[in-house]
Design an enzyme around this catalytic site. Sequence first.
Site, mmCIF file in Angstrom:
data_model
loop_
_atom_site.group_PDB
_atom_site.id
_atom_site.type_symbol
_atom_site.label_atom_id
_atom_site.label_comp_id
_atom_site.label_asym_id
_atom_site.label_seq_id
_atom_site.Cartn_x
_atom_site.Cartn_y
_atom_site.Cartn_z
ATOM 1 N N ARG A 1 -7.971 -8.663 4.200
ATOM 2 C CA ARG A 1 -7.995 -8.820 5.653
ATOM 3 C C ARG A 1 -7.417 -10.162 6.118
ATOM 4 O O ARG A 1 -6.815 -10.237 7.184
ATOM 5 C CB ARG A 1 -9.426 -8.680 6.168
ATOM 6 C CG ARG A 1 -9.953 -7.254 6.036
ATOM 7 C CD ARG A 1 -11.363 -7.160 6.561
ATOM 8 N NE ARG A 1 -11.967 -5.860 6.337
ATOM 9 C CZ ARG A 1 -12.592 -5.482 5.229
ATOM 10 N NH1 ARG A 1 -12.666 -6.328 4.197
ATOM 11 N NH2 ARG A 1 -13.105 -4.276 5.123
ATOM 12 N N SER B 1 0.848 -1.202 0.000
ATOM 13 C CA SER B 1 0.000 0.000 0.000
ATOM 14 C C SER B 1 0.872 1.236 0.000
ATOM 15 O O SER B 1 1.960 1.255 0.584
ATOM 16 C CB SER B 1 -0.892 0.009 1.242
ATOM 17 O OG SER B 1 -1.446 1.287 1.433
ATOM 18 N N LYS C 1 -7.233 -1.022 -9.888
ATOM 19 C CA LYS C 1 -7.901 -1.700 -8.756
ATOM 20 C C LYS C 1 -9.164 -0.930 -8.370
ATOM 21 O O LYS C 1 -9.098 0.256 -8.043
ATOM 22 C CB LYS C 1 -6.953 -1.761 -7.566
ATOM 23 C CG LYS C 1 -7.558 -2.325 -6.283
ATOM 24 C CD LYS C 1 -6.482 -2.566 -5.215
ATOM 25 C CE LYS C 1 -7.056 -3.176 -3.955
ATOM 26 N NZ LYS C 1 -7.716 -2.204 -3.074
HETATM 27 C C1 LIG Z 1 -7.539 -2.034 6.784
HETATM 28 C C2 LIG Z 1 -7.565 -1.952 5.310
HETATM 29 C C3 LIG Z 1 -6.723 -1.042 4.668
HETATM 30 C C4 LIG Z 1 -6.748 -0.959 3.299
HETATM 31 N N1 LIG Z 1 -5.884 -0.110 2.692
HETATM 32 C C5 LIG Z 1 -5.869 -0.060 1.341
HETATM 33 C C6 LIG Z 1 -4.958 0.767 0.671
HETATM 34 O O1 LIG Z 1 -4.162 1.442 1.283
HETATM 35 N N2 LIG Z 1 -5.024 0.823 -0.674
HETATM 36 C C7 LIG Z 1 -5.911 0.068 -1.388
HETATM 37 O O2 LIG Z 1 -5.943 0.147 -2.620
HETATM 38 N N3 LIG Z 1 -6.759 -0.750 -0.770
HETATM 39 C C8 LIG Z 1 -6.768 -0.830 0.570
HETATM 40 N N4 LIG Z 1 -7.629 -1.669 1.179
HETATM 41 C C9 LIG Z 1 -8.504 -2.553 0.378
HETATM 42 C C10 LIG Z 1 -7.803 -3.875 0.126
HETATM 43 O O3 LIG Z 1 -6.748 -3.710 -0.773
HETATM 44 C C11 LIG Z 1 -8.745 -4.912 -0.507
HETATM 45 O O4 LIG Z 1 -9.340 -4.372 -1.656
HETATM 46 C C12 LIG Z 1 -9.824 -5.435 0.427
HETATM 47 O O5 LIG Z 1 -9.363 -5.536 1.728
HETATM 48 C C13 LIG Z 1 -10.295 -6.804 -0.080
HETATM 49 O O6 LIG Z 1 -11.313 -7.330 0.696
HETATM 50 P P1 LIG Z 1 -11.055 -8.415 1.866
HETATM 51 O O7 LIG Z 1 -10.440 -7.649 3.007
HETATM 52 O O8 LIG Z 1 -12.433 -8.901 2.174
HETATM 53 O O9 LIG Z 1 -10.144 -9.486 1.323
HETATM 54 C C14 LIG Z 1 -7.622 -1.762 2.558
HETATM 55 C C15 LIG Z 1 -8.443 -2.674 3.201
HETATM 56 C C16 LIG Z 1 -8.418 -2.773 4.557
HETATM 57 C C17 LIG Z 1 -9.326 -3.788 5.220
#
Ligand SMILES: Cc1cc2nc3c(=O)[nH]c(=O)nc-3n(C[C@H](O)[C@H](O)[C@H](O)COP(=O)(O)O)c2cc1C
Lengths: 349, 349, 349, 349
Positions: free
Chosen positions: C295, C108, C216
Site C-alpha cells: 500500500r 500484478s 508469495k
Molecule cells: C489493493 C491491493 C491489491 C492487491 N493486489 C494483489 C495482487 O493482485 N496480487 C497479489 O499477489 N497481491 C496483491 N495484493 C497484496 C500485496 O501484494 C501485498 O502482499 C500487501 O499489500 C502487503 O501489505 P501492505 O499493503 O501492508 O504493504 C494487493 C494488496 C492490495 C492492498
Amino acid sequence: MSDSLVCVKDFEKYARLILSRNTLDYYRCGAGDEETLAHNRKAFSKYKIRPRCLRNVANRDLSTTILGRTVKIPIGVSPTAFQKVIHPDGEYGTARAAEAMGTVFILSIVASCTIEELGKAVPNGNNWLQLYVYADKEFTQTLVKRAEESNFKALVITVDTPLLGRRLANIRNKFVVPKHVILPNHMRGRQLFNPSSDWNDIKWLKSITKLPIILKGILTAEDAIIAADVGVDGILVSNHGGRQLDGSPATIEVLPEIVKAVGDRLEVYVDGGITNGSDVFKALALGARMVFMGRAPIWGLAHSGEEGVKKVLDIVKTELDGALAIAGSATLKDIEPGMVVPNSYYSKL
Amino acid sequence: MSDSLVCVKDFEKYARLILSRNTLDYYRCGAGDEETLAHNRKAFSKYKIRPRCLRNVANRDLSTTILGRTVKIPIGVSPTAFQKVIHPDGEYGTARAAEAMGTVFILSIVASCTIEELGKAVPNGNNWLQLYVYADKEFTQTLVKRAEESNFKALVITVDTPLLGRRLANIRNKFVVPKHVILPNHMRGRQLFNPSSDWNDIKWLKSITKLPIILKGILTAEDAIIAADVGVDGILVSNHGGRQLDGSPATIEVLPEIVKAVGDRLEVYVDGGITNGSDVFKALALGARMVFMGRAPIWGLAHSGEEGVKKVLDIVKTELDGALAIAGSATLKDIEPGMVVPNSYYSKL
Amino acid sequence: MSDSLVCVKDFEKYARLILSRNTLDYYRCGAGDEETLAHNRKAFSKYKIRPRCLRNVANRDLSTTILGRTVKIPIGVSPTAFQKVIHPDGEYGTARAAEAMGTVFILSIVASCTIEELGKAVPNGNNWLQLYVYADKEFTQTLVKRAEESNFKALVITVDTPLLGRRLANIRNKFVVPKHVILPNHMRGRQLFNPSSDWNDIKWLKSITKLPIILKGILTAEDAIIAADVGVDGILVSNHGGRQLDGSPATIEVLPEIVKAVGDRLEVYVDGGITNGSDVFKALALGARMVFMGRAPIWGLAHSGEEGVKKVLDIVKTELDGALAIAGSATLKDIEPGMVVPNSYYSKL
Amino acid sequence: MSDSLVCVKDFEKYARLILSRNTLDYYRCGAGDEETLAHNRKAFSKYKIRPRCLRNVANRDLSTTILGRTVKIPIGVSPTAFQKVIHPDGEYGTARAAEAMGTVFILSIVASCTIEELGKAVPNGNNWLQLYVYADKEFTQTLVKRAEESNFKALVITVDTPLLGRRLANIRNKFVVPKHVILPNHMRGRQLFNPSSDWNDIKWLKSITKLPIILKGILTAEDAIIAADVGVDGILVSNHGGRQLDGSPATIEVLPEIVKAVGDRLEVYVDGGITNGSDVFKALALGARMVFMGRAPIWGLAHSGEEGVKKVLDIVKTELDGALAIAGSATLKDIEPGMVVPNSYYSKL
Ligand SMILES: Cc1cc2nc3c(=O)[nH]c(=O)nc-3n(C[C@H](O)[C@H](O)[C@H](O)COP(=O)(O)O)c2cc1C
Ligand SMILES: Cc1cc2nc3c(=O)[nH]c(=O)nc-3n(C[C@H](O)[C@H](O)[C@H](O)COP(=O)(O)O)c2cc1C
Ligand SMILES: Cc1cc2nc3c(=O)[nH]c(=O)nc-3n(C[C@H](O)[C@H](O)[C@H](O)COP(=O)(O)O)c2cc1C
Ligand SMILES: Cc1cc2nc3c(=O)[nH]c(=O)nc-3n(C[C@H](O)[C@H](O)[C@H](O)COP(=O)(O)O)c2cc1C
C-alpha cells in the site's frame, strides 16, 4: 431512588454527583499518578473463575469465623477517615450497617467520633480499632485501653504509613477536614504518623494487650513471615487503596504470595478495589479468609447513611451468594483453590 | 501560581500552553512514530514496588557518591540543547538549580553558553560536559581542555548519535535555533556528529584526560562490556529520550541487562521518561546508581527559569523521599533488589 | 506541497483525502473484521531494536543481491491490482520509481497494463511478474512465455488466494474496477483464481521456465520446507496485506519461523504493514533478505504518480539508512540477529 | 435492504436500532460488569490461524456428523428464550432456518411455543430440547417424554444455572416477558431453576431416556471427566453467553482443556462470542466438533424472521467456507490442530 442503584458502581456514580469536588477527591483519589489505584481494580480481570457444576448448592451459607468469632458474610468494612464529612450518620451508620449484616467494622483512628462513642452507639458490633503505634507509647497504650474498655474485638495496626502518601488531588485542593468534624481520638497537633515505628513496637503492643493484632498494609512474603514470627493474629493485605505508594502492586496479585508464605500460621484478609461478588469470590479462592472494602461503603454512606452502607453490603453479599451457587460452592469451605486461576492458565493453551 | 503545580506533569502541561509550537515540538518530540518516546514512559508501569514495612525510616538520607563526589539526591540533569530558547536563564538557571539541590548538571555541547561561561556562572557546581568525539581530534582535545580548565567534573560522550535521529515534528516545522541563541562552543558549519567514531576514539580520549568518562546512550550488555573493558568510568543508559531510533527499547527495561553485565565494574545511570519519585525508586532498585532527567527540568525552566528547575527537582526529591519511607528504606543503600520486580513476578501467581 | 509529507503515514493521510470512498476502501481494506490488517502494523511494536554503538558507520551501503542481481535498497514493491485506478501513471509510474531507486517492482497479473507494455515502458527495470497457476495450463504457459520475452526477472506465484478473501468494504461498496481501466493480461470472464492448484503445479512451472520462482503467501514452516524441497528460489512471507484470511498472524511474527526452517536454502522476503525504516530494519534483522511494500507505494502514486512513489521509497530508504547508522551497521551484512528481539527478551528482566 | 448487511455485526447493529431498549438489553446483556461477555468475543483474537497452501480445495464440504446424524454445516443454534419477543416467527422461524441450512436447532425450555408445536412446525428438523433437571422429577420426566414423542433428537441439560445470573441491565429495566408471549412448556410460577441438582440427576436422566444427553455449561476438565464417566454423549462448552458468572473464562480459551480431557470419549461443542467464519475455524481446529451461536441468530430473527436467521447462518457458512479454502482444508477433517495456535506461539520468536 435507591432501587435503581443495583451495583456498587451505581452508588459511586451517585456519590460523584452529590459530593463536593473536595470531598469526592479526598475519598476517590490515590497517590501520585494513581496507577496503583486503577490497578487495584483492573487486576481482578487477571484472574478467572472456573465454576464447578452439578453440586447441590441449595443451602448456601456465607458465614465463617474470623479471629474465633462468627461473621455472617466474609466482607468487612475497612477503616476510612472522618466519615461525618460524608453523611451525618458518620461512623455510627457504617458500624451499624456492618452489625446488621453480621460483619466486621474497623474504626479509623482518625474517625469523627471517639472510640467510646462508637462503642456505645454500636455495643454489639464486631468492631475493630485501626491505629498506628505512636512515638508516644503512653498515648498509644491509652488508646489500646480505651478500645478494650469499649469492647473492641481487635486492633488493626496500619504499617504502610510512616508518612502520608502524596495524593495530588488533595494537595491541589488544599484539602482540610471541615471544621464541624472533630477528630476526638487524636489531638489535633499531635503527629499522626510515626516513621520510626518498627517490629519492636508490635512486640511491645502484644505485651500490653490480649486483643488480637492485625497488621494492615503488608505487601511482601518477607514481611508476612516476620509478622507470623512476631505472633500477630492476622494480616490485612492492603496498599491503602492506592493512596500511599504509587507503583506498588495490586493487592489481589499480592495475596497469593502472602497466603503461600503464612496462610497456615495466621488469618489473611485483603482490601483494595473490591466492588462486586466476583471480586470477593476470587479473593477467597486465592486464600483470603475475608475481604474488606474501603470506598464502597463510603459511596453507600453518601447515598443514604446507614441504610446506604447496608444496601452496598447487601448487594455484594447477593452477588457473592450467586457466584458461590454458580461456581458450585454451597459454603465458603467448598471454594477450592483451582476455582480461580491467573490468565496465564489459559494462555498456555 | 506555581503553587498549583504539584508534579512534573503539571509543569509539562504549563509549558505546552506557553511555548510556541515550534519550540514545544522541538523539546517534546521523538524520532519516527514516537513509539520509543511513549514507551520510555509507559515501561515504568511494567515494574512494581514491593514496599517493606516497620523499618525505622525516621532519619532519611537521599545522598550518595557519584564518581567519588557526594550528591544530595540521585537525580541529575541530562544534557539538552540551547536552553536559552526556553528561558533567558538558560543553562545558568538549570545548572544553578542543580547546584542548589546538590546534584549533577550536564552541559550539552550545543548549549547556548560557552563552557567557560557556565563554569564561571556556577563555579561550585558538579558540572559535567557532554560532547561527541569529533573527526577533528584537535578540536575535540580543545574542548576537553576547556572543560578541565572550567572545572568540569566529568566528560559525557554521547554514543547514540552518529547522525541526527529523524524527528518528524522538527522536519515538518523546519525547526531552526532562534537567531538570538548562539551556539558558542561549536562553530556553526562544523559537522556536529561523527559517524566514523569508534571505540578507539574512547581509548584516545582516555589518553588525553584524567576526567572521568561516561558513555551516554549504551543500550546493550555487549557494548557495556566493551565499555568496561576500555575502562570508562560510567554508563548512562539512554535512548536520547526516544529521539534517535524509534523502535529501540525503553531505558528502564534495558537497565537490568546493563547492571548485570557491568554493574560491578563501573557506575550505571539511566535517563528516559523519568518524571516522578516512583520512577526514580524503580531505577535505583533495578541497579542504577543515579538517574537523570532531560525534559522535566526543561518544563521547570519554561515555567520560571532557575526557580522552576529547582521546583521540579524538589518535587521529584520529595516524591522519592516518600517512596523511600513507605518502601522501608531510610537511605539509598537500604533499597534492596527484591523491592522492585517486573510484572511477570505476579502473573505467575 | 509534498514537502510537508515527511513519512509514509502522511502520504496515506493525503490519499484518504483525495481518493473516492470506493477506491480508498478497495486499497485500504482487509478481510473480515480487519484484525490481521491492523495486526500486521501493530506487530512491529512487539520487537525492539538493540542498537550497537561506536562502530564506524561513515560509509553506508544499503545494497544487496536478490536472486543474483544487485538492488540498491532492500525495499521492493509488492504487486497490487490495476494501479491506473489510482493515477494515470499506473504501473508505469510505480515501476519507473522502483527502477530509479534501484529496486524490484512486481507487476500484478491484474495490472492495468499488459506484460509487454510494462516491459517496454521500463525495459531496464528489475521487474517480476506475479501470477497464479491457472487451471488452464496453456494459458498459464503463455503468461510465463510473455514474461520471459518481456525480460521479467522472476515469477511470483501467489499461493494464498484459492479464492478471494471476504473484504466487507468491497462487498458493501459493490466495488468494480472503473470501466476505463482494462485488465489486458487476463481476459475478463476467465476465473482469476484456481482453488485446485497444488504443489504439482509448482513443479510443472519449474519444468517450463528458467525464471526464478517465488512463492508469495507462505505462512508456515511446514509449507516453507515443502517449497524448499520443491526447489523454489524464494518465499515472500505475506498474508496479502490482511486481505485474505482474517485471523492469520502478522507477517513479521511469522518471519522467524520461516527463516529458521529454510533461511539457508532459499531467499526469504516479507511484506505486510511495513511503513518505515525501523520496520525494515526489524525485518532484515529477523532474517528477511528484502522487504516489500504494497500500500505504501500506492499512497505515493495517489499523491503524484511516479514522483510520489519515488518519494515514498526514498523516505523509507532514508529512514532505513538512519536506523542502520544508529544501530551500528554500515551495511546490511552488519545487521546481526541479536539486534532485534521480541519484547519477551525484556519482560524476563 | 438486507443486501447491505454483510456480516453478523451488521445484523446486530440493525437489531440495536429497531428493538426496544428493554428487549435489546435482555438479549444483548451479560452478568455483572459484562467482562466475560466482552471477553468471549475478544478471546478469539488470542488465537491465530496458520493457513496451509497449495492443497487442492476445489471441492469443499462443510458437513460432519453430530451424534450420528449428518449436519451440512458445523454451526448450530444455541437455545435462547422466548423468541416471539423478537419476531412473530419466533422459534419456528429459527428452527426452520436451521433446518434449511441443514443444522441443529436447540429449543429453550423457556421457548414461546410448546415442544409439540415446534415438533409439528419443523418435523424434519434436527431439533434438540434444552431443559433443566427439576426438583420435580415427574415434571422433568414428562418433558423428556414430550421431547421424544415430538421427535427431538437430543436433550441438552444446562448445568450453569442453579440460579439466574445477575444481569444488571435486566434488573434496571425490571425486564418481564411481554404479556402476549406465553411460556407454555413451563407453568409460570414453577421454579425454573434447581439449585439442588447434581450428578445423580444426570444418571437418573440417562436411565429414563434413550435420547443422547448433552451437558451445556461445563467449563472445567474436572467436570468434563465426570461427565464422560457418567456417560453423557456430548458437552457444550458454554458460559451462557457471559450471562451467568462474570469473571468466568472465555469459552474459546476453555475449549482446549476440555478437548484434551475428554475429546476422545464424547463430542465437544462450544458456544460464546462466535460471530464469523474465522471464529468457527478456530473453534474447530481447537477441537470442537461443532459450534453454536446464541445471539447471532437472534439478530437475524430481529431483522426478518426466518429469512434473517437463514441469512446469518449463510453468511457465517460462507465465511467458514472461505476460511477452509484459504487455510488449505477442503473438508472439516482436513483441519489440523497446528492450524490454530495461541499468540504465545509467536511471542516466543
Ligand atoms: C489493493 C491491493 C491489491 C492487491 N493486489 C494483489 C495482487 O493482485 N496480487 C497479489 O499477489 N497481491 C496483491 N495484493 C497484496 C500485496 O501484494 C501485498 O502482499 C500487501 O499489500 C502487503 O501489505 P501492505 O499493503 O501492508 O504493504 C494487493 C494488496 C492490495 C492492498
Ligand atoms: C478516604 C480514605 C480514608 C482512609 N483512611 C484510612 C485510615 O484512616 N486508616 C487506614 O488504615 N486506612 C485508611 N484508608 C485505607 C482503607 O482502609 C483501605 O485500605 C482502602 O480504602 C481499600 O481500598 P478500596 O477503597 O479500593 O476498597 C483510607 C482510604 C480512603 C479511601
Ligand atoms: C530537546 C532535547 C535536546 C537534547 N539534546 C541533547 C544533547 O545535546 N546531547 C545529548 O547527549 N542528549 C541530548 N538530549 C537527550 C537527553 O540528554 C536525555 O537523554 C533525554 O532527554 C532523557 O529523556 P527524558 O527527556 O524523557 O528525561 C536531548 C533531549 C531533548 C529532549
Ligand atoms: C437472550 C438469551 C437467552 C438465553 N436463554 C437460554 C436458555 O433459555 N437456556 C440456555 O441453556 N441458554 C440460554 N442462553 C445462552 C445461550 O444458549 C448461549 O449459551 C449463548 O447465547 C452463547 O453465546 P453467544 O450469544 O455469544 O453466541 C441464552 C442466551 C441469551 C443471549
